[in-house]
Design an enzyme around this catalytic site. Sequence first.
Site, PDB file in Angstrom:
ATOM      1  CB  CYS A 209      -8.918 -10.797 -60.642  1.00 46.88           C
ATOM      2  SG  CYS A 209      -9.945  -9.305 -60.793  1.00 46.88           S
ATOM      3  CG  HIS A 265     -10.362 -10.406 -56.447  1.00 43.98           C
ATOM      4  ND1 HIS A 265      -9.322 -10.305 -57.340  1.00 43.98           N
ATOM      5  CD2 HIS A 265     -10.279 -11.659 -55.913  1.00 43.98           C
ATOM      6  CE1 HIS A 265      -8.626 -11.435 -57.330  1.00 43.98           C
ATOM      7  NE2 HIS A 265      -9.193 -12.270 -56.478  1.00 43.98           N
ATOM      8  CG  HIS A 277      -7.640 -15.661 -56.427  1.00 43.27           C
ATOM      9  ND1 HIS A 277      -7.752 -14.511 -55.680  1.00 43.27           N
ATOM     10  CD2 HIS A 277      -6.750 -16.443 -55.745  1.00 43.27           C
ATOM     11  CE1 HIS A 277      -6.990 -14.581 -54.605  1.00 43.27           C
ATOM     12  NE2 HIS A 277      -6.376 -15.741 -54.617  1.00 43.27           N
TER      13      HIS A 277
END
Length: 310
Positions: A209, A265, A277
């Site tokens: 991420c 995240h 993402h």
Amino acid sequence: MTALNNLWRCAVPVATIWTSPASARDIDVDGTGNPVNLVKWLEALQYKERLDLCEANRVQTQLLYGEEVIVDEIIDDWAKIVAIHQPSTKDQRGYPGWVPLTQLIESNGSESKKYAIITADKAQLWTEDEMPLLVLPFNTILPLRDESLKYYHVDTPNGKAYLSKNGVEITSSRATGNPTTMEQAVIKGTAFLDLPYFWGGMSSYGYDCSGFTYNMAKASGIIIPRDAGEQKEAGQAIDKENPDEWLIGDLLFFANDFGRAPVRHVGFYFGEGKMIHSPQTGKTVEIIHLTGTKFEEELCGVSRYQAELG
């Protein structure tokens, strides 16, 4: 054991930075050699082996071909390094870890006023005799030496080589692409939709991420911290409760326990309530609506970065 304190360069298209020399498994042999066989390695890793890279804390981050590192120590066939262009609070000099020595080469200290950066997903590197040498991933940056009608002539760990001008731009930075906007970083990110997530990934063979946000920002002229929690703290804080203030390219951060736990995240705000993402092992880069997802409940921060234009 050898103690060092000098610059080396990554000598393979992508080198993985491991937590320790013992972190690499037998199944990782194609990812730790030179030549490295990235496609074969990644194909061999099933979900369980990929997840283990994270859960067993095996992988820290990755290097791209020609990327500079400080080598602090060599023990047997491994080098303890610091990736100087990947900011981290783990070491004030950059991101630390271990790399197989065979994937590094001592830097010749060459400087350049201009650099070639790969803007395509992948690009072929050619020898001076126009023989195929290596396939290099997006965001690889190499010193520019000269150019001809068809090629950019670049300095590489393998010596002088050629890059086709297609899918390559010239930048004045040894660490980033040309300065633009974070909205452009989002646009660059759409080129990697459906790319499988890879823990620690920093290349167009697979991103995690924060590797995804780091690399799209890097391609757009700005270096941000390597890890998600530090990306949150280093940016300009934006009101997370007021989506009307969010801009395309702002970074959205998420945490367990309804956003109260440490950051776990990060993704880019895509506009109109959407996010792009790289989600997690077993999934691919995607664009989603935040409404009705776990991310809506876990949002813990919004941060903004801007490249220095002009």
